[in-house]
Motif scaffolding. Structure first.
Motif, PDB file in Angstrom:
ATOM      1  N   PRO A   1       9.893  -1.478 -15.003  1.00 59.25           N
ATOM      2  CA  PRO A   1       8.780  -0.776 -14.354  1.00 59.25           C
ATOM      3  C   PRO A   1       8.477  -1.326 -12.957  1.00 59.25           C
ATOM      4  N   THR A   2       7.837  -0.483 -12.164  1.00 57.87           N
ATOM      5  CA  THR A   2       7.516  -0.842 -10.785  1.00 57.87           C
ATOM      6  C   THR A   2       6.733  -2.144 -10.703  1.00 57.87           C
ATOM      7  N   GLU A   3       5.765  -2.322 -11.594  1.00 54.61           N
ATOM      8  CA  GLU A   3       4.933  -3.527 -11.522  1.00 54.61           C
ATOM      9  C   GLU A   3       5.756  -4.791 -11.749  1.00 54.61           C
ATOM     10  N   ALA A   4       6.797  -4.694 -12.580  1.00 57.89           N
ATOM     11  CA  ALA A   4       7.666  -5.848 -12.809  1.00 57.89           C
ATOM     12  C   ALA A   4       8.495  -6.156 -11.567  1.00 57.89           C
ATOM     13  N   LEU A   5       8.950  -5.119 -10.876  1.00 60.30           N
ATOM     14  CA  LEU A   5       9.720  -5.317  -9.646  1.00 60.30           C
ATOM     15  C   LEU A   5       8.856  -5.963  -8.564  1.00 60.30           C
ATOM     16  N   VAL A   6       7.615  -5.512  -8.469  1.00 58.34           N
ATOM     17  CA  VAL A   6       6.686  -6.110  -7.500  1.00 58.34           C
ATOM     18  C   VAL A   6       6.428  -7.572  -7.846  1.00 58.34           C
ATOM     19  N   ALA A   7       6.203  -7.843  -9.127  1.00 57.82           N
ATOM     20  CA  ALA A   7       5.940  -9.218  -9.552  1.00 57.82           C
ATOM     21  C   ALA A   7       7.136 -10.126  -9.306  1.00 57.82           C
ATOM     22  N   ALA A   8       8.352  -9.549  -9.361  1.00 53.23           N
ATOM     23  CA  ALA A   8       9.564 -10.337  -9.118  1.00 53.23           C
ATOM     24  C   ALA A   8       9.768 -10.635  -7.639  1.00 53.23           C
ATOM     25  N   GLY A   9       8.996  -9.959  -6.776  1.00 48.47           N
ATOM     26  CA  GLY A   9       9.058 -10.262  -5.348  1.00 48.47           C
ATOM     27  C   GLY A   9       9.740  -9.233  -4.485  1.00 48.47           C
ATOM     28  N   ALA A  10       9.904  -8.001  -4.990  1.00 50.00           N
ATOM     29  CA  ALA A  10      10.535  -6.956  -4.178  1.00 50.00           C
ATOM     30  C   ALA A  10       9.750  -6.735  -2.891  1.00 50.00           C
ATOM     31  N   ASP A  11      10.473  -6.632  -1.776  1.00 45.68           N
ATOM     32  CA  ASP A  11       9.803  -6.371  -0.495  1.00 45.68           C
ATOM     33  C   ASP A  11       9.251  -4.960  -0.431  1.00 45.68           C
ATOM     34  N   GLU A  12       9.981  -4.024  -1.043  1.00 46.93           N
ATOM     35  CA  GLU A  12       9.546  -2.634  -1.130  1.00 46.93           C
ATOM     36  C   GLU A  12       9.952  -2.103  -2.499  1.00 46.93           C
ATOM     37  N   VAL A  13       9.207  -1.142  -3.007  1.00 49.43           N
ATOM     38  CA  VAL A  13       9.610  -0.401  -4.200  1.00 49.43           C
ATOM     39  C   VAL A  13       9.466   1.080  -3.884  1.00 49.43           C
ATOM     40  N   VAL A  14      10.536   1.844  -4.116  1.00 49.07           N
ATOM     41  CA  VAL A  14      10.516   3.271  -3.788  1.00 49.07           C
ATOM     42  C   VAL A  14      10.544   4.089  -5.072  1.00 49.07           C
ATOM     43  N   ALA A  15       9.951   5.284  -4.999  1.00 43.09           N
ATOM     44  CA  ALA A  15       9.853   6.154  -6.169  1.00 43.09           C
ATOM     45  C   ALA A  15      10.902   7.247  -6.173  1.00 43.09           C
ATOM     46  N   SER A  16      11.633   7.409  -5.069  1.00 36.57           N
ATOM     47  CA  SER A  16      12.664   8.439  -4.995  1.00 36.57           C
ATOM     48  C   SER A  16      13.693   8.040  -3.950  1.00 36.57           C
ATOM     49  N   TYR A  17      14.865   8.668  -4.018  1.00 35.12           N
ATOM     50  CA  TYR A  17      15.895   8.388  -3.021  1.00 35.12           C
ATOM     51  C   TYR A  17      15.473   8.837  -1.631  1.00 35.12           C
ATOM     52  N   ALA A  18      14.602   9.830  -1.560  1.00 31.12           N
ATOM     53  CA  ALA A  18      14.125  10.300  -0.260  1.00 31.12           C
ATOM     54  C   ALA A  18      13.383   9.196   0.493  1.00 31.12           C
ATOM     55  N   ALA A  19      12.811   8.245  -0.260  1.00 30.62           N
ATOM     56  CA  ALA A  19      12.040   7.162   0.362  1.00 30.62           C
ATOM     57  C   ALA A  19      12.884   5.953   0.700  1.00 30.62           C
ATOM     58  N   LEU A  20      14.164   5.964   0.323  1.00 27.48           N
ATOM     59  CA  LEU A  20      14.964   4.745   0.471  1.00 27.48           C
ATOM     60  C   LEU A  20      15.337   4.452   1.917  1.00 27.48           C
ATOM     61  N   THR A  21      15.822   5.432   2.645  1.00 25.96           N
ATOM     62  CA  THR A  21      16.197   5.185   4.041  1.00 25.96           C
ATOM     63  C   THR A  21      14.994   4.747   4.878  1.00 25.96           C
ATOM     64  N   PRO A  22      13.825   5.398   4.739  1.00 24.36           N
ATOM     65  CA  PRO A  22      12.643   4.881   5.447  1.00 24.36           C
ATOM     66  C   PRO A  22      12.282   3.452   5.052  1.00 24.36           C
ATOM     67  N   ALA A  23      12.489   3.093   3.782  1.00 22.39           N
ATOM     68  CA  ALA A  23      12.185   1.719   3.349  1.00 22.39           C
ATOM     69  C   ALA A  23      13.124   0.721   4.011  1.00 22.39           C
ATOM     70  N   LEU A  24      14.405   1.083   4.142  1.00 15.79           N
ATOM     71  CA  LEU A  24      15.351   0.226   4.853  1.00 15.79           C
ATOM     72  C   LEU A  24      14.915   0.047   6.306  1.00 15.79           C
ATOM     73  N   HIS A  25      14.530   1.134   6.942  1.00 19.16           N
ATOM     74  CA  HIS A  25      14.078   1.064   8.332  1.00 19.16           C
ATOM     75  C   HIS A  25      12.844   0.156   8.449  1.00 19.16           C
ATOM     76  N   LYS A  26      11.918   0.267   7.502  1.00 17.37           N
ATOM     77  CA  LYS A  26      10.705  -0.550   7.536  1.00 17.37           C
ATOM     78  C   LYS A  26      11.034  -2.020   7.405  1.00 17.37           C
ATOM     79  N   ILE A  27      11.973  -2.351   6.529  1.00 14.58           N
ATOM     80  CA  ILE A  27      12.338  -3.754   6.322  1.00 14.58           C
ATOM     81  C   ILE A  27      12.944  -4.349   7.580  1.00 14.58           C
ATOM     82  N   TRP A  28      13.832  -3.606   8.232  1.00 12.40           N
ATOM     83  CA  TRP A  28      14.546  -4.159   9.372  1.00 12.40           C
ATOM     84  C   TRP A  28      13.846  -3.991  10.707  1.00 12.40           C
ATOM     85  N   GLU A  29      13.026  -2.955  10.813  1.00  8.85           N
ATOM     86  CA  GLU A  29      12.411  -2.656  12.109  1.00  8.85           C
ATOM     87  C   GLU A  29      10.901  -2.913  12.125  1.00  8.85           C
ATOM     88  N   GLY A  30      10.337  -3.098  10.928  1.00  9.56           N
ATOM     89  CA  GLY A  30       8.880  -3.205  10.845  1.00  9.56           C
ATOM     90  C   GLY A  30       8.349  -4.517  11.380  1.00  9.56           C
TER      91      GLY A  30
END
Length: 229
Positions: free
Chosen positions: A200-229
């Motif tokens: 579950p999402t809450e477990a991923l957050v607790a494990a230290g994920a920098d981002e958690v996405v709910a769909s593939y549509a959100a993945l490329t923006p999440a990559l951009h946020k990690i590297w450019e944010g």
């Protein structure tokens, strides 16, 4: 890619991240436990272990068996998994998640990125899967359970970085389990959890994920946020 921009590496987990393999996994696990005469654990317990190597998974799923029993269970699972794979259409038994192919095609087409895999699957299992989906040769680095300690040990990612020449600050691990997130963090990578897999999402957050996405549509923006944010 300009001279000032670093080459980046995106590493994907497979089961639960790229591929919806839960029906295949549960069918093979049920047959494996039947083969050794031991009751199969509940579905949520089995799926929560996906991503671990069989040598680590089986003692957790069947603590009442001895080492010989765990070995027999692992062998029965491999055989059942292969039988199901060979008897069915892999595009049906192990389909890509919605949107995965489009995102993969986009990332594979970029000249500033390298794309790899780090999976608990065997070399043979991954090869069959990639062939079925027309992805043979698509990934520049493919790390499998045959050659590494089980996740969350960072060996797979250290090898992926060594093979590609990309350093940890420029690499991201994408996965659906805490094992993926912990492996990425242990290797010094940024991590993105996906909310459609086995943890579950809450477990991923607790494990230290920098981002958690709910769909593939959100993945490329999440990559951009990690590297450019």
């Amino acid at each position: 890619m300009s001279d000032s921009e670093p080459l980046r590496l995106v590493v994907f987990d497979v089961d639960g991240t790229l591929i919806d393999s839960q029906a295949h996994i549960m069918a093979a696990m049920t047959l494996a436990f039947e083969a050794v005469g031991h009751p199969c654990p509940p579905r949520p317990q089995v799926l929560s272990m996906v991503g671990l190597s069989l040598a680590v998974m089986m003692p957790k799923l069947a603590p009442g068996l001895d080492a010989q029993g765990h070995d027999a269970l692992a062998a029965a699972y491999k055989a059942s998994f292969a039988d199901i794979r060979m008897s069915g259409n892999p595009l049906e038994t192990a389909p890509l998640f919605p949107g995965a192919r489009e995102v993969l095609d986009h990332l594979l087409g970029r000249d500033d990125l390298l794309v790899g895999i780090a999976t608990g699957k065997s070399r043979r299992g991954l090869d069959h899967l990639l062939e079925a989906h027309g992805l043979t040769g698509a990934f520049v680095t493919e790390q499998v359970a045959d050659h590494h300690p089980s996740k969350p040990h960072p060996s797979m990612l250290f090898t992926a970085m060594a093979e590609t020449g990309v350093e940890a600050p420029n690499a991201v691990m994408i996965g659906d389990t805490t094992f993926d997130i912990e492996m990425g963090r242990a290797a010094g990578l940024r991590t993105i959890g996906v909310g459609w897999g086995y943890h579950p999402t809450e477990a991923l957050v607790a494990a230290g994920a920098d981002e958690v996405v709910a769909s593939y549509a959100a993945l490329t923006p999440a990559l951009h946020k990690i590297w450019e944010g």
